[in-house]
Design an enzyme around this catalytic site. Sequence first.
Site, PDB file in Angstrom:
ATOM      1  N   GLY A 374       0.783  -1.241   0.000  1.00 48.63           N
ATOM      2  CA  GLY A 374       0.000   0.000   0.000  1.00 48.63           C
ATOM      3  C   GLY A 374       0.808   1.281   0.000  1.00 48.63           C
ATOM      4  O   GLY A 374       1.501   1.590  -0.970  1.00 48.63           O
ATOM      5  N   GLY A 397      -2.257  -6.384   0.238  1.00 44.98           N
ATOM      6  CA  GLY A 397      -2.650  -7.395   1.217  1.00 44.98           C
ATOM      7  C   GLY A 397      -1.867  -8.695   1.067  1.00 44.98           C
ATOM      8  O   GLY A 397      -1.522  -9.339   2.055  1.00 44.98           O
TER       9      GLY A 397
HETATM   10  C1  3PG Z   1      -5.747  -5.872  -4.180  1.00 45.15           C
HETATM   11  O1  3PG Z   1      -5.593  -4.836  -4.832  1.00 45.15           O
HETATM   12  O2  3PG Z   1      -5.738  -5.887  -2.936  1.00 45.15           O
HETATM   13  C2  3PG Z   1      -5.898  -7.145  -4.936  1.00 45.15           C
HETATM   14  O3  3PG Z   1      -6.165  -6.905  -6.277  1.00 45.15           O
HETATM   15  C3  3PG Z   1      -6.940  -8.039  -4.298  1.00 45.15           C
HETATM   16  O4  3PG Z   1      -8.174  -7.407  -4.270  1.00 45.15           O
HETATM   17  P1  3PG Z   1      -9.156  -7.666  -3.047  1.00 45.15           P
HETATM   18  O5  3PG Z   1      -8.522  -7.097  -1.821  1.00 45.15           O
HETATM   19  O6  3PG Z   1     -10.447  -6.990  -3.424  1.00 45.15           O
HETATM   20  O7  3PG Z   1      -9.314  -9.170  -2.929  1.00 45.15           O
HETATM   21 MG    MG Z   2      -6.920  -5.796  -1.063  1.00 41.12          MG
END
Ligand code: 3PG
Ligand code: MG
Length: 416
Positions: A374, A397
């Site tokens: 992030g 994540g």
């Molecule tokens: C993300 O950007 O976190 C991934 O593409 C996974 O998406 P999600 O968190 O909606 O599963």
């Molecule tokens: Mg995500």
Amino acid sequence: MTNIDNYNFAEKKAFVRVDFNVPVDENFNITDDTRIRAAMPTLKKIISDGGRLIIASHMGRPKKNPDPKCSLKHILANVSKNLGIEVKFADDCQKAQEMVASLKDGEALLLENLRFYAEEEGKPRGIEKEDPAYDAAKKAMKEAQKAFTKVLASYADCYVNDAFGTAHRKHASTAIIADYFDAENKMFGYLMSKEVAAVDKVMNNIVRPFTAIMGGSKVSTKIDIIENLISKVDNLILCGGMTYTFKKAMGGTIGKSLCEEDKLDLALEIMQQAKDKGVNLVLAQDSVVADDFSADANTMIVDSDKIDDGWEGLDIGPKTIKAFSDVIVNSKTILWNGPCGVFEIDKFAVGSKAIADAIVEATNNGAFSLIGGGDSVACINKFGLADKVSYVSTGGGALLEAIEGKVLPGIAAIKG
Ligand code: 3PG
Ligand code: MG
């Protein structure tokens, strides 16, 4: 495991799961196509081998079919441009049989958003967990998911997973589909391999000293990572908003800085754990405090545990910059997740920039540096230093779960 480099895709139909969940603005213009560009080595290899490419991804979290806001049509032109060929589009991922059959060697087809179907995630829609009928709905959904997965698998001769960003999800196209292909015909793409290798360097093949820099506003959201890292690192720099939960736990005054009142004991426990394990836990000594969360706030530099009422810590101060930098430049393995201040506001980005500079210096001296999760990626991009560190992960994540020590379903499905 099959290595993509040794696989000849000529005349083969390849189903490639990518993570093209990219940010778009209100006019559906892509604001950062890093993830699309990152999948190109895999997609280009298949095309140049003379394979028939089927590209599959999710975008966003749609809850209906179709959900035009989440259509992959919005990114089709970008994918074509990056790939250098006109990519075709199937506007229903379950009804692409004819388009797949008519693909010629060296051609590519992008399937519409897999998550338009609830089956991709395997969770029933429109029913709450508390509902007495939920269990039955879930069971029915698992069956429907099998049928959904079977259709996707039927399109192809081989399966390539290059979606590291979604590797922490056990979904139809990221994990379950792998069962439909034998070991010779399923593999990681290049991006996935690079990500897995980078994680391995900070989790298993560690060159010491190993320093992890963890920022973020809350101790609670980072606790699993901190606990996993504490048994691996030599130095643990904890920074960002969580600093003040630690300072308060030690009896300091923190003004109106962020604080998780119910995590004070946890902060003390982490400090004790670090001590028991011989980990050098490094916290801020001084802070840039502000009287308002804004670019035109009044600011001053004070000790991080002596902040007056009405002031909040929004960045690290000069003593801390020196202390953090000294540790970082002497490290041989570095993991950075989470800035140390409100880097979005230039005035409070000084500390994060100093951390980035120290990481670049260590990297120049031979350290391996991994940045991910992030905000830290946005941060390193803001400073234009992404190509000066060893690796910037495309996983948010997924990377966090990997450094928590969890097995990622998308990886396990291929590795076995
Ligand atoms: C993300 O950007 O976190 C991934 O593409 C996974 O998406 P999600 O968190 O909606 O599963
Ligand atoms: Mg995500």
